[in-house]
Motif scaffolding. Structure first.
Motif, PDB file in Angstrom:
ATOM      1  N   VAL A 102      37.251   6.499 -13.422  1.00  0.00           N
ATOM      2  CA  VAL A 102      38.324   6.812 -12.471  1.00  0.00           C
ATOM      3  C   VAL A 102      39.458   5.842 -12.737  1.00  0.00           C
ATOM      4  O   VAL A 102      39.254   4.621 -12.819  1.00  0.00           O
ATOM      5  CB  VAL A 102      37.851   6.687 -11.009  1.00  0.00           C
ATOM      6  CG1 VAL A 102      39.042   6.699 -10.057  1.00  0.00           C
ATOM      7  CG2 VAL A 102      36.897   7.813 -10.662  1.00  0.00           C
ATOM      8  N   ASP A 110      43.008   4.592 -11.229  1.00  0.00           N
ATOM      9  CA  ASP A 110      43.810   4.583 -10.004  1.00  0.00           C
ATOM     10  C   ASP A 110      45.223   4.111 -10.322  1.00  0.00           C
ATOM     11  O   ASP A 110      45.463   2.914 -10.531  1.00  0.00           O
ATOM     12  CB  ASP A 110      43.149   3.658  -8.982  1.00  0.00           C
ATOM     13  CG  ASP A 110      43.917   3.590  -7.662  1.00  0.00           C
ATOM     14  OD1 ASP A 110      44.933   4.291  -7.523  1.00  0.00           O
ATOM     15  OD2 ASP A 110      43.477   2.821  -6.778  1.00  0.00           O
ATOM     16  N   THR A 113      42.171   2.916  -1.488  1.00  0.00           N
ATOM     17  CA  THR A 113      41.230   2.202  -2.355  1.00  0.00           C
ATOM     18  C   THR A 113      39.803   2.296  -1.832  1.00  0.00           C
ATOM     19  O   THR A 113      38.859   2.516  -2.605  1.00  0.00           O
ATOM     20  CB  THR A 113      41.664   0.734  -2.512  1.00  0.00           C
ATOM     21  OG1 THR A 113      43.030   0.685  -2.946  1.00  0.00           O
ATOM     22  CG2 THR A 113      40.800   0.028  -3.539  1.00  0.00           C
ATOM     23  N   LEU A 134      36.921   4.078  -4.021  1.00  0.00           N
ATOM     24  CA  LEU A 134      35.741   3.300  -4.418  1.00  0.00           C
ATOM     25  C   LEU A 134      34.450   3.939  -3.903  1.00  0.00           C
ATOM     26  O   LEU A 134      33.442   3.999  -4.617  1.00  0.00           O
ATOM     27  CB  LEU A 134      35.859   1.866  -3.911  1.00  0.00           C
ATOM     28  CG  LEU A 134      36.883   0.983  -4.624  1.00  0.00           C
ATOM     29  CD1 LEU A 134      37.122  -0.300  -3.831  1.00  0.00           C
ATOM     30  CD2 LEU A 134      36.413   0.638  -6.043  1.00  0.00           C
ATOM     31  N   ALA A 188      33.787   7.083  -5.913  1.00  0.00           N
ATOM     32  CA  ALA A 188      33.373   6.709  -7.272  1.00  0.00           C
ATOM     33  C   ALA A 188      31.934   6.213  -7.289  1.00  0.00           C
ATOM     34  O   ALA A 188      31.153   6.545  -8.193  1.00  0.00           O
ATOM     35  CB  ALA A 188      34.316   5.643  -7.826  1.00  0.00           C
ATOM     36  N   VAL A 192      30.263   6.730 -11.003  1.00  0.00           N
ATOM     37  CA  VAL A 192      31.305   6.378 -11.978  1.00  0.00           C
ATOM     38  C   VAL A 192      30.977   5.024 -12.614  1.00  0.00           C
ATOM     39  O   VAL A 192      30.601   4.076 -11.923  1.00  0.00           O
ATOM     40  CB  VAL A 192      32.686   6.337 -11.276  1.00  0.00           C
ATOM     41  CG1 VAL A 192      33.737   5.687 -12.163  1.00  0.00           C
ATOM     42  CG2 VAL A 192      33.104   7.744 -10.876  1.00  0.00           C
ATOM     43  N   TYR A 213      35.854   1.736 -13.111  1.00  0.00           N
ATOM     44  CA  TYR A 213      36.992   1.930 -12.208  1.00  0.00           C
ATOM     45  C   TYR A 213      38.140   1.110 -12.763  1.00  0.00           C
ATOM     46  O   TYR A 213      38.075  -0.121 -12.855  1.00  0.00           O
ATOM     47  CB  TYR A 213      36.636   1.461 -10.797  1.00  0.00           C
ATOM     48  CG  TYR A 213      37.631   1.860  -9.738  1.00  0.00           C
ATOM     49  CD1 TYR A 213      37.432   2.993  -8.963  1.00  0.00           C
ATOM     50  CD2 TYR A 213      38.780   1.103  -9.506  1.00  0.00           C
ATOM     51  CE1 TYR A 213      38.355   3.368  -7.981  1.00  0.00           C
ATOM     52  CE2 TYR A 213      39.695   1.474  -8.542  1.00  0.00           C
ATOM     53  CZ  TYR A 213      39.476   2.606  -7.779  1.00  0.00           C
ATOM     54  OH  TYR A 213      40.389   2.977  -6.812  1.00  0.00           O
ATOM     55  N   ILE A 247      38.596  -3.895  -4.917  1.00  0.00           N
ATOM     56  CA  ILE A 247      37.967  -3.468  -6.186  1.00  0.00           C
ATOM     57  C   ILE A 247      36.961  -4.515  -6.650  1.00  0.00           C
ATOM     58  O   ILE A 247      35.831  -4.177  -7.037  1.00  0.00           O
ATOM     59  CB  ILE A 247      39.049  -3.218  -7.252  1.00  0.00           C
ATOM     60  CG1 ILE A 247      39.905  -2.015  -6.867  1.00  0.00           C
ATOM     61  CG2 ILE A 247      38.417  -3.009  -8.631  1.00  0.00           C
ATOM     62  CD1 ILE A 247      41.178  -1.873  -7.685  1.00  0.00           C
ATOM     63  N   TYR A 283      34.667  -2.691 -13.457  1.00  0.00           N
ATOM     64  CA  TYR A 283      36.084  -2.402 -13.214  1.00  0.00           C
ATOM     65  C   TYR A 283      36.950  -3.080 -14.264  1.00  0.00           C
ATOM     66  O   TYR A 283      36.531  -4.004 -14.975  1.00  0.00           O
ATOM     67  CB  TYR A 283      36.497  -2.906 -11.826  1.00  0.00           C
ATOM     68  CG  TYR A 283      36.656  -4.413 -11.743  1.00  0.00           C
ATOM     69  CD1 TYR A 283      37.906  -5.016 -11.969  1.00  0.00           C
ATOM     70  CD2 TYR A 283      35.571  -5.251 -11.477  1.00  0.00           C
ATOM     71  CE1 TYR A 283      38.060  -6.397 -11.920  1.00  0.00           C
ATOM     72  CE2 TYR A 283      35.711  -6.625 -11.424  1.00  0.00           C
ATOM     73  CZ  TYR A 283      36.951  -7.199 -11.650  1.00  0.00           C
ATOM     74  OH  TYR A 283      37.093  -8.574 -11.616  1.00  0.00           O
TER      75      TYR A 283
END
Length: 250
Positions: A54, A56, A76, A80, A83, A88, A91, A118, A125
Motif C-alpha cells: 500500500v 499512501d 492513516t 493501517l 492494510a 499487506v 506500507y 506508521i 514500512y
C-alpha cells in the motif's frame, strides 16, 4: 505484485500509478474521486484486499488549522487497519523533508503524527521524505503574498520534480521495506527568496520579492538547513531550470 496507491488522483499519485503499470505491476488506483475514501472508509477494504503493498500519497487541502491533523489521524489509522487485515507486507508513505523540525506548523505537526502512527503499527514500512516539488513552488510563493509584494527568507530549499519523486516511490514499492525513513531532494539548492524571483520572472509577474529572514514558512521561522535533505540523500535528476523551461513550453 498487486499495489494499491491511495491518493492516486493527485500530482504524485497519477505519475506513480503510470510508472508502476509500466513496470508490469497490478495497480489499484484509489482516491475519493475513484470511489475510495480513507477517512470515511468508503471502498477502502475492497481497494486494499489482496494487495502486497500500500502506498499512501494522500494529502489534505488545509494547511493552517486543526483539520490537517484530523485528516491524517483518521486516514492513516484507517489505512493501517485495512492494510493489517489484508496482510499487506509493505506500507510505503510519502512525507516531507524537515517534518520533525517544522512541528510548530499545524500541517507539519499533522504529518509528524502520520509518521508516528506508521512506526507505532510495528508493520513493515518505508517513509519517504521528499523536499518541496517544483510544481508547488508557486503555491509556496503565494502563501507569502502581502499586497503587491512577497516576504520570503533566504533559507535554502532543494526542490525536486514530481516525476522524480514518483519514480523513486515506484522503486521503493518494488523493493523490500526499509523500516526506516529515506530522504530525497533535487540536484540544486536555492534561497527561497531567490527561487521566488526566478519563478515570478518566468511567469512575467512583476510583484516584488523582499528578502526577510524573519518571514515564516507555513508559520515556522527557518534556519538555513531546515528544508534540506540529509547529506548523502538520493537526488532527483531534473534541474529546476530545465523543468521550468519545459513547463513554459507546454
Amino acid at each position: 505484485m498487486k499495489i494499491t496507491v491511495m491518493g492516486a488522483s493527485g500530482l504524485i499519485g497519477t505519475r506513480l500509478v503510470e510508472k508502476l503499470r509500466q513496470a508490469g505491476m497490478e495497480v489499484v488506483g484509489a482516491s475519493p474521486s475513484l470511489g475510495v475514501d480513507s477517512v470515511t472508509e468508503e471502498g477502502l477494504r475492497g481497494a486494499i484486499d489482496g494487495a502486497e503493498v500500500v502506498i499512501d500519497v494522500t494529502n489534505t487541502t488545509s494547511f493552517g488549522d486543526d483539520s490537517a491533523l484530523a485528516f491524517f489521524k483518521a486516514s492513516t489509522r484507517n489505512l493501517l487497519a485495512a492494510a493489517a487485515d489484508a496482510g499487506v507486507s509493505h506500507y510505503l508513505a510519502l512525507s516531507v523533508v524537515g517534518t520533525p523540525r517544522l512541528v510548530e506548523s499545524d500541517y507539519f505537526r499533522a504529518k509528524m503524527v502520520q509518521e508516528n502512527l506508521i512506526r507505532a503499527a510495528r508493520k513493515p514500512y518505508t517513509i519517504l521524505h521528499s523536499t518541496q516539488f517544483f510544481e508547488f513552488i508557486n503555491g509556496v510563493i503565494e502563501m507569502s503574498a502581502k499586497g503587491d509584494e512577497f516576504r520570503l527568507p533566504s533559507a535554502f530549499i532543494q526542490p525536486i520534480a514530481a516525476d522524480n519523486v514518483a519514480a523513486i516511490l515506484a522503486e521503493l514499492a518494488m523493493a523490500a521495506p526499509r523500516n526506516d525513513t529515506v530522504e530525497i531532494g533535487g540536484p540544486e539548492q536555492f534561497g527561497l527568496d531567490e527561487i521566488a524571483r526566478v519563478q515570478l520572472a518566468a511567469d512575467e509577474d512583476r510583484r516584488e520579492v523582499i528578502s526577510d529572514d524573519r518571514a515564516r514558512y507555513y508559520g515556522v521561522e527557518l534556519n538555513d538547513d531546515t528544508l534540506l535533505p540529509l547529506k548523502g540523500s538520493r537526488l532527483g535528476s531534473l534541474r529546476y531550470g530545465d523543468w521550468l523551461y519545459s513547463s513554459m513550453a507546454n
